[in-house]
Design an enzyme around this catalytic site. Structure first.
Site, PDB file in Angstrom:
ATOM      1  N   GLU A 103       9.154  -0.081 -32.971  1.00  0.00           N
ATOM      2  CA  GLU A 103       9.447  -0.292 -34.391  1.00  0.00           C
ATOM      3  C   GLU A 103       8.578   0.580 -35.319  1.00  0.00           C
ATOM      4  O   GLU A 103       9.084   1.218 -36.240  1.00  0.00           O
ATOM      5  CB  GLU A 103       9.164  -1.793 -34.619  1.00  0.00           C
ATOM      6  CG  GLU A 103       9.311  -2.310 -35.967  1.00  0.00           C
ATOM      7  CD  GLU A 103       8.371  -3.517 -36.190  1.00  0.00           C
ATOM      8  OE1 GLU A 103       7.664  -3.966 -35.252  1.00  0.00           O
ATOM      9  OE2 GLU A 103       8.336  -3.972 -37.339  1.00  0.00           O
ATOM     10  N   ILE A 126       7.802  -3.103 -24.494  1.00  0.00           N
ATOM     11  CA  ILE A 126       7.954  -4.232 -23.569  1.00  0.00           C
ATOM     12  C   ILE A 126       8.529  -5.431 -24.317  1.00  0.00           C
ATOM     13  O   ILE A 126       9.063  -6.330 -23.703  1.00  0.00           O
ATOM     14  CB  ILE A 126       6.613  -4.619 -22.898  1.00  0.00           C
ATOM     15  CG1 ILE A 126       5.571  -5.090 -23.919  1.00  0.00           C
ATOM     16  CG2 ILE A 126       6.083  -3.484 -22.034  1.00  0.00           C
ATOM     17  CD1 ILE A 126       4.401  -5.844 -23.293  1.00  0.00           C
ATOM     18  N   ASP A 127       8.412  -5.443 -25.655  1.00  0.00           N
ATOM     19  CA  ASP A 127       8.825  -6.613 -26.442  1.00  0.00           C
ATOM     20  C   ASP A 127      10.351  -6.753 -26.557  1.00  0.00           C
ATOM     21  O   ASP A 127      10.840  -7.819 -26.909  1.00  0.00           O
ATOM     22  CB  ASP A 127       8.240  -6.545 -27.863  1.00  0.00           C
ATOM     23  CG  ASP A 127       6.732  -6.390 -27.869  1.00  0.00           C
ATOM     24  OD1 ASP A 127       6.100  -6.752 -26.863  1.00  0.00           O
ATOM     25  OD2 ASP A 127       6.181  -5.898 -28.878  1.00  0.00           O
ATOM     26  N   GLY A 170       4.796 -10.011 -26.547  1.00  0.00           N
ATOM     27  CA  GLY A 170       6.118  -9.980 -27.180  1.00  0.00           C
ATOM     28  C   GLY A 170       6.067  -9.890 -28.688  1.00  0.00           C
ATOM     29  O   GLY A 170       7.086  -9.838 -29.357  1.00  0.00           O
ATOM     30  N   ARG A 171       4.856  -9.948 -29.224  1.00  0.00           N
ATOM     31  CA  ARG A 171       4.640  -9.903 -30.669  1.00  0.00           C
ATOM     32  C   ARG A 171       5.462 -10.992 -31.364  1.00  0.00           C
ATOM     33  O   ARG A 171       5.329 -12.136 -30.989  1.00  0.00           O
ATOM     34  CB  ARG A 171       4.972  -8.521 -31.213  1.00  0.00           C
ATOM     35  CG  ARG A 171       4.141  -8.190 -32.434  1.00  0.00           C
ATOM     36  CD  ARG A 171       4.430  -6.827 -32.925  1.00  0.00           C
ATOM     37  NE  ARG A 171       3.313  -5.933 -32.693  1.00  0.00           N
ATOM     38  CZ  ARG A 171       3.328  -4.664 -33.009  1.00  0.00           C
ATOM     39  NH1 ARG A 171       4.399  -4.135 -33.534  1.00  0.00           N
ATOM     40  NH2 ARG A 171       2.286  -3.915 -32.817  1.00  0.00           N
ATOM     41  N   VAL A 272      -1.862  -6.580 -18.519  1.00  0.00           N
ATOM     42  CA  VAL A 272      -1.286  -6.455 -17.162  1.00  0.00           C
ATOM     43  C   VAL A 272       0.227  -6.263 -17.265  1.00  0.00           C
ATOM     44  O   VAL A 272       0.840  -5.556 -16.469  1.00  0.00           O
ATOM     45  CB  VAL A 272      -1.610  -7.741 -16.352  1.00  0.00           C
ATOM     46  CG1 VAL A 272      -0.806  -7.833 -15.078  1.00  0.00           C
ATOM     47  CG2 VAL A 272      -3.094  -7.816 -16.050  1.00  0.00           C
ATOM     48  N   GLN A 273       0.833  -6.898 -18.299  1.00  0.00           N
ATOM     49  CA  GLN A 273       2.287  -6.812 -18.462  1.00  0.00           C
ATOM     50  C   GLN A 273       2.769  -5.408 -18.831  1.00  0.00           C
ATOM     51  O   GLN A 273       3.948  -5.100 -18.729  1.00  0.00           O
ATOM     52  CB  GLN A 273       2.748  -7.758 -19.593  1.00  0.00           C
ATOM     53  CG  GLN A 273       2.559  -9.207 -19.265  1.00  0.00           C
ATOM     54  CD  GLN A 273       2.482 -10.057 -20.529  1.00  0.00           C
ATOM     55  OE1 GLN A 273       3.459 -10.647 -20.954  1.00  0.00           O
ATOM     56  NE2 GLN A 273       1.320 -10.127 -21.157  1.00  0.00           N
ATOM     57  N   ARG A 274       1.854  -4.584 -19.305  1.00  0.00           N
ATOM     58  CA  ARG A 274       2.210  -3.240 -19.787  1.00  0.00           C
ATOM     59  C   ARG A 274       1.795  -2.133 -18.839  1.00  0.00           C
ATOM     60  O   ARG A 274       2.239  -1.003 -18.969  1.00  0.00           O
ATOM     61  CB  ARG A 274       1.472  -3.001 -21.100  1.00  0.00           C
ATOM     62  CG  ARG A 274       2.317  -3.144 -22.272  1.00  0.00           C
ATOM     63  CD  ARG A 274       1.646  -3.045 -23.567  1.00  0.00           C
ATOM     64  NE  ARG A 274       0.554  -2.160 -23.797  1.00  0.00           N
ATOM     65  CZ  ARG A 274      -0.197  -2.207 -24.901  1.00  0.00           C
ATOM     66  NH1 ARG A 274       0.052  -3.114 -25.810  1.00  0.00           N
ATOM     67  NH2 ARG A 274      -1.178  -1.363 -25.080  1.00  0.00           N
TER      68      ARG A 274
HETATM   69  O1  F6P Z   1       4.202  -4.043 -28.721  1.00  0.00           O
HETATM   70  C1  F6P Z   1       3.702  -4.129 -27.435  1.00  0.00           C
HETATM   71  C2  F6P Z   1       2.512  -5.055 -27.379  1.00  0.00           C
HETATM   72  O2  F6P Z   1       2.060  -5.124 -26.050  1.00  0.00           O
HETATM   73  C3  F6P Z   1       2.753  -6.462 -27.947  1.00  0.00           C
HETATM   74  O3  F6P Z   1       3.434  -7.291 -27.054  1.00  0.00           O
HETATM   75  C4  F6P Z   1       1.352  -6.890 -28.276  1.00  0.00           C
HETATM   76  O4  F6P Z   1       1.304  -7.846 -29.311  1.00  0.00           O
HETATM   77  C5  F6P Z   1       0.713  -5.621 -28.721  1.00  0.00           C
HETATM   78  O5  F6P Z   1       1.462  -4.551 -28.175  1.00  0.00           O
HETATM   79  C6  F6P Z   1      -0.732  -5.491 -28.324  1.00  0.00           C
HETATM   80  O6  F6P Z   1      -1.208  -4.292 -28.810  1.00  0.00           O
HETATM   81  P1  F6P Z   1      -2.663  -3.701 -28.511  1.00  0.00           P
HETATM   82  O7  F6P Z   1      -2.665  -3.281 -27.074  1.00  0.00           O
HETATM   83  O8  F6P Z   1      -2.777  -2.560 -29.448  1.00  0.00           O
HETATM   84  O9  F6P Z   1      -3.608  -4.821 -28.778  1.00  0.00           O
END
Ligand code: F6P
Length: 341
Positions: A103, A126-127, A170-171, A272-274
């Site tokens: 976004e 990922i969101d 997931g924000r 870990v999810q990313r």
């Molecule tokens: O937008 C992807 C995301 O992993 C969200 O799910 C999460 O809120 C955010 O990024 C975390 O961002 P950062 O790694 O900058 O703290």
């Protein structure tokens, strides 16, 4: 023609697959040259680049992260940011940009397009909260990681007769929570779109204990309690004005212990999810997005974003894709409620 490529925002599995596909098609088919911009919008803003040719993309398909690096730099928050980007592109002889992001990154791309920059967008996150596309890559991997983690938590929760709370990312969208929670048989799923009633959550937890099973509560990091039902505070903001989320899982665990007298513990899955290798579905989607993004450059379809509609890759205006977030609707959530408690 010289094309700049950048990856912005939170990294996600599949970014390298897009970069590879863009270069692997763009060089032989269209005879393009590429410039890799480092760390999202910081690259074109400060003129920080790296070589991006066929040898540079060898072996990167299964690798997580991004070889280009990423950041949450917002050029519209920097004095003369747009002009700086325009002069970098002119000095380097870059005719067009492929911006791979969510976004925020694509919101910047959309505004730059209005300023006359030739830009094509590729949706990642990922969101899965970008409008205009059925899915973004990275989501499937994140859901798979969360599902596996919740499966593992079931057995330890049952052994110790504990309630386990799993906080997922997931924000402001509940897609990861909904998909992983349904896939792993969670007893409660809490999403940002529908404020929760902590009293009801405790009822579900207690009813689960009565059946000799231990409850698993999956909570999206952006979930919030209904007004006045529980203490809740918001965190710091980033350069796009987004609050840094996290901590709701622990608050819920404390409330469950207080209200039910049962032991409750929290697992925050976090980054870990990313991280790590993308799922095969994400590699497939990211590769197709890359192949179609370079075709969009060839067609001069500036200001568009490649998107998945059904099984087709189509082009949608960046402005539309970044206008509203795609969130979980009440009907979809109601499907999952059958399994609560
Ligand atoms: O937008 C992807 C995301 O992993 C969200 O799910 C999460 O809120 C955010 O990024 C975390 O961002 P950062 O790694 O900058 O703290």
């Amino acid at each position: 023609m010289r094309i700049g490529v950048l990856t912005g925002g939170g990294d996600c599995p599949g970014l390298n697959a897009v970069i590879r596909a863009v270069v692997r098609k763009g060089v032989p088919r269209y005879k393009y040259e590429f410039v890799g911009f480092r760390d999202g919008w910081r690259g074109p803003l400060e003129g920080v680049t790296m070589t991006l040719d066929i040898p540079a993309v060898r072996g990167i398909l299964p690798r997580g992260g991004t070889i280009l690096g990423s950041s949450r730099t917002n050029p519209f928050k920097v004095d003369g940011g747009v002009q700086k980007i325009q002069s970098t592109l002119m000095n380097l002889g870059v005719d067009a940009l492929i911006a791979i992001g969510g976004e925020d990154t694509l919101g910047v791309a959309s505004k730059l397009h209005e300023e006359g920059v030739h830009v094509i967008g590729v949706p990642k996150t990922i969101d899965n909260d970008l409008s205009g596309t059925d899915y973004t890559f990275g989501f499937d991997t994140a859901v798979g990681i969360a599902t596996e983690a919740i499966d593992r938590l079931h057995t330890t929760a049952e052994s110790h007769h504990r309630a386990l709370i799993v906080e997922v990312m997931g924000r402001h969208a509940g897609w990861i929570a909904l998909h992983s929670g349904m896939a792993s048989g969670a007893n409660v799923i809490l999403i940002p779109e529908i404020p929760f009633d902590i009293e009801k959550v405790c009822e579900w937890v207690e009813s689960r204990f009565r059946t000799q099973y231990a409850p698993i509560v999956v909570v999206a990091e952006g979930a919030t309690p209904k007004d006045g039902t529980m203490m809740f505070a918001e965190g710091q903001k980033d350069s796009f004005g987004h609050v840094r989320l996290g901590g709701i899982g622990e608050l819920i665990a404390q409330e469950i212990e207080k209200r039910t007298g049962k032991e409750a513990r929290t697992t925050v899955l976090g980054h870990v999810q990313r991280g790590g290798t993308p799922s095969s579905r994400d590699r497939w989607l990211a590769t197709r997005f890359g192949l179609h993004a370079i075709d969009a450059v060839h067609d001069g379809a500036w200001g568009s974003m490649v998107a998945l509609h059904g099984t087709d890759i189509v082009r949608v205006p960046l402005s539309e894709a970044t206008q509203t977030l795609k969130t979980v609707n009440a009907e979809l959530y109601a499907e999952a409620e059958v399994f609560f408690g």
